[in-house]
Design an enzyme around this catalytic site. Structure first.
Site, PDB file in Angstrom:
ATOM      1  N   GLY A 136       0.795  -1.215   0.000  1.00  0.00           N
ATOM      2  CA  GLY A 136       0.000   0.000   0.000  1.00  0.00           C
ATOM      3  C   GLY A 136       0.827   1.265   0.000  1.00  0.00           C
ATOM      4  O   GLY A 136       0.343   2.330   0.373  1.00  0.00           O
ATOM      5  N   SER A 137       2.073   1.195  -0.456  1.00  0.00           N
ATOM      6  CA  SER A 137       2.913   2.399  -0.382  1.00  0.00           C
ATOM      7  C   SER A 137       2.495   3.451  -1.415  1.00  0.00           C
ATOM      8  O   SER A 137       2.562   4.650  -1.137  1.00  0.00           O
ATOM      9  CB  SER A 137       4.398   2.043  -0.511  1.00  0.00           C
ATOM     10  OG  SER A 137       4.720   1.637  -1.811  1.00  0.00           O
ATOM     11  N   ASN A 138       2.059   3.030  -2.592  1.00  0.00           N
ATOM     12  CA  ASN A 138       1.562   4.024  -3.556  1.00  0.00           C
ATOM     13  C   ASN A 138       0.239   4.614  -3.100  1.00  0.00           C
ATOM     14  O   ASN A 138      -0.002   5.815  -3.271  1.00  0.00           O
ATOM     15  CB  ASN A 138       1.426   3.394  -4.950  1.00  0.00           C
ATOM     16  CG  ASN A 138       2.757   3.314  -5.666  1.00  0.00           C
ATOM     17  OD1 ASN A 138       3.295   4.332  -6.096  1.00  0.00           O
ATOM     18  ND2 ASN A 138       3.316   2.117  -5.760  1.00  0.00           N
ATOM     19  N   LEU A 154      -7.590  -7.321 -13.949  1.00  0.00           N
ATOM     20  CA  LEU A 154      -8.226  -6.387 -14.871  1.00  0.00           C
ATOM     21  C   LEU A 154      -9.535  -5.941 -14.237  1.00  0.00           C
ATOM     22  O   LEU A 154     -10.242  -6.744 -13.631  1.00  0.00           O
ATOM     23  CB  LEU A 154      -8.523  -7.078 -16.205  1.00  0.00           C
ATOM     24  CG  LEU A 154      -7.316  -7.387 -17.089  1.00  0.00           C
ATOM     25  CD1 LEU A 154      -7.750  -8.213 -18.295  1.00  0.00           C
ATOM     26  CD2 LEU A 154      -6.622  -6.115 -17.541  1.00  0.00           C
ATOM     27  N   HIS A 169       2.763   1.307 -13.210  1.00  0.00           N
ATOM     28  CA  HIS A 169       3.518   0.105 -13.578  1.00  0.00           C
ATOM     29  C   HIS A 169       5.002   0.389 -13.343  1.00  0.00           C
ATOM     30  O   HIS A 169       5.485   1.463 -13.716  1.00  0.00           O
ATOM     31  CB  HIS A 169       3.263  -0.231 -15.050  1.00  0.00           C
ATOM     32  CG  HIS A 169       3.911  -1.504 -15.468  1.00  0.00           C
ATOM     33  ND1 HIS A 169       3.392  -2.733 -15.121  1.00  0.00           N
ATOM     34  CD2 HIS A 169       5.030  -1.750 -16.186  1.00  0.00           C
ATOM     35  CE1 HIS A 169       4.179  -3.679 -15.608  1.00  0.00           C
ATOM     36  NE2 HIS A 169       5.176  -3.116 -16.258  1.00  0.00           N
ATOM     37  N   ASP A 202      -1.795  -2.858 -19.007  1.00  0.00           N
ATOM     38  CA  ASP A 202      -0.670  -1.933 -19.232  1.00  0.00           C
ATOM     39  C   ASP A 202      -0.681  -1.252 -20.597  1.00  0.00           C
ATOM     40  O   ASP A 202       0.363  -0.882 -21.114  1.00  0.00           O
ATOM     41  CB  ASP A 202       0.677  -2.671 -19.062  1.00  0.00           C
ATOM     42  CG  ASP A 202       0.806  -3.325 -17.696  1.00  0.00           C
ATOM     43  OD1 ASP A 202       0.278  -2.750 -16.723  1.00  0.00           O
ATOM     44  OD2 ASP A 202       1.418  -4.394 -17.609  1.00  0.00           O
ATOM     45  N   GLU A 239       8.021   5.936  -8.077  1.00  0.00           N
ATOM     46  CA  GLU A 239       6.571   5.725  -8.155  1.00  0.00           C
ATOM     47  C   GLU A 239       5.827   6.681  -7.219  1.00  0.00           C
ATOM     48  O   GLU A 239       4.792   7.231  -7.567  1.00  0.00           O
ATOM     49  CB  GLU A 239       6.224   4.281  -7.795  1.00  0.00           C
ATOM     50  CG  GLU A 239       6.722   3.268  -8.802  1.00  0.00           C
ATOM     51  CD  GLU A 239       6.284   1.848  -8.457  1.00  0.00           C
ATOM     52  OE1 GLU A 239       5.139   1.650  -8.025  1.00  0.00           O
ATOM     53  OE2 GLU A 239       7.105   0.929  -8.610  1.00  0.00           O
TER      54      GLU A 239
HETATM   55  C1  GRF Z   1       4.150  -1.182  -7.318  1.00  0.00           C
HETATM   56  O1  GRF Z   1       5.434  -1.550  -7.687  1.00  0.00           O
HETATM   57  C2  GRF Z   1       3.352  -0.828  -8.533  1.00  0.00           C
HETATM   58  O2  GRF Z   1       4.102  -0.329  -9.581  1.00  0.00           O
HETATM   59  C3  GRF Z   1       2.744  -2.153  -8.944  1.00  0.00           C
HETATM   60  O3  GRF Z   1       2.488  -2.816  -7.738  1.00  0.00           O
HETATM   61  C4  GRF Z   1       3.354  -2.339  -6.724  1.00  0.00           C
HETATM   62  C5  GRF Z   1       2.488  -1.915  -5.575  1.00  0.00           C
HETATM   63  O4  GRF Z   1       3.277  -1.562  -4.447  1.00  0.00           O
HETATM   64  N1  GRF Z   1       1.576  -1.939  -9.750  1.00  0.00           N
HETATM   65  P1  GRF Z   1       2.575  -0.824  -3.218  1.00  0.00           P
HETATM   66  O5  GRF Z   1       1.506  -1.771  -2.689  1.00  0.00           O
HETATM   67  O6  GRF Z   1       1.987   0.440  -3.732  1.00  0.00           O
HETATM   68  O7  GRF Z   1       3.654  -0.593  -2.215  1.00  0.00           O
END
Ligand code: GRF
Length: 193
Positions: A15-17, A84, A101, A142, A171
């Site tokens: 969940g870092s993003n 998807l 991605h 993608d 990211e």
């Molecule tokens: C990230 O590397 C993103 O690019 C891919 O899945 C990963 C998710 O990481 N789609 P996080 O859960 O956001 O840390």
């Protein structure tokens, strides 16, 4: 009205993003509000991260269609969501669904290209640069138009793990920016791409 953003995480992801987007919205760097953080599994670690960031609408449910309702949500950010999205959901949110991605698409994308597979393929290719891509989501893995791409070097001695860590830092910068650009572009009524 402030754009209402739903973030859709995977069942196992960190969940870092998602956290980077939440923080950017909370700080005002991205205009809008977090309407919902959703994962197909109730015990997804990312949901706990979202609760700790003060998000009240945190839902673990396989039933994506009910929760991703244009009456409650304007934008959907996929962050670690590995499947998807059903076409019925995409049709409700034309050019309002984003994904990130961990490579420079159109290279190293498509079905089966996720996590360490991506970084191993980059290392095997001998490419000097890698990075990340935030793009609009279509019915195929993608393939939607890119919004933001950030690149970084592949260093001598890199492993899939060191590369993944370098790309992940990018990211967290790229996703909030891309979301802001997509919202601004939408607001200005530009066709985009
Ligand atoms: C990230 O590397 C993103 O690019 C891919 O899945 C990963 C998710 O990481 N789609 P996080 O859960 O956001 O840390």
């Amino acid at each position: 009205m402030r754009p209402r953003i739903a973030i859709l995480t995977g069942s196992k992801g960190r969940g870092s993003n998602m956290a980077a987007i939440v923080r950017a919205v909370q700080s005002g760097a991205v205009p809008g509000e977090i309407a919902l953080v959703l994962s197909p599994k109730a015990d997804a670690p990312a949901l706990e991260v979202a609760r700790n960031l003060g998000i009240s609408q945190v839902i673990g449910s396989e039933d994506l269609e009910t929760h991703l309702d244009p009456g409650r949500v304007d934008w959907i950010c996929l962050a670690g969501f590995m499947r998807l999205l059903p076409p019925t959901v995409l049709q409700r949110f034309p050019r309002r669904v984003l994904n990130i991605h961990p490579a420079l698409l159109p290279k190293f994308g498509g079905k089966g290209m996720y996590g360490h597979h991506v970084h191993e393929a980059v290392l095997a290719s001998g490419d000097a640069l890698t990075g990340c891509t935030v793009h609009y989501v279509t019915e195929r893995y993608d393939e939607g138009d890119p919004i933001v791409q950030f690149s970084c070097p592949v260093m001598p001695g890199d492993t899939a793990e060191t590369l993944a860590a370098r790309v992940l830092e990018l990211e967290h910068l790229a996703y909030p920016l891309a979301l802001r650009y997509a919202i601004e572009r939408d607001h200005a009524g530009r066709p985009g791409s």
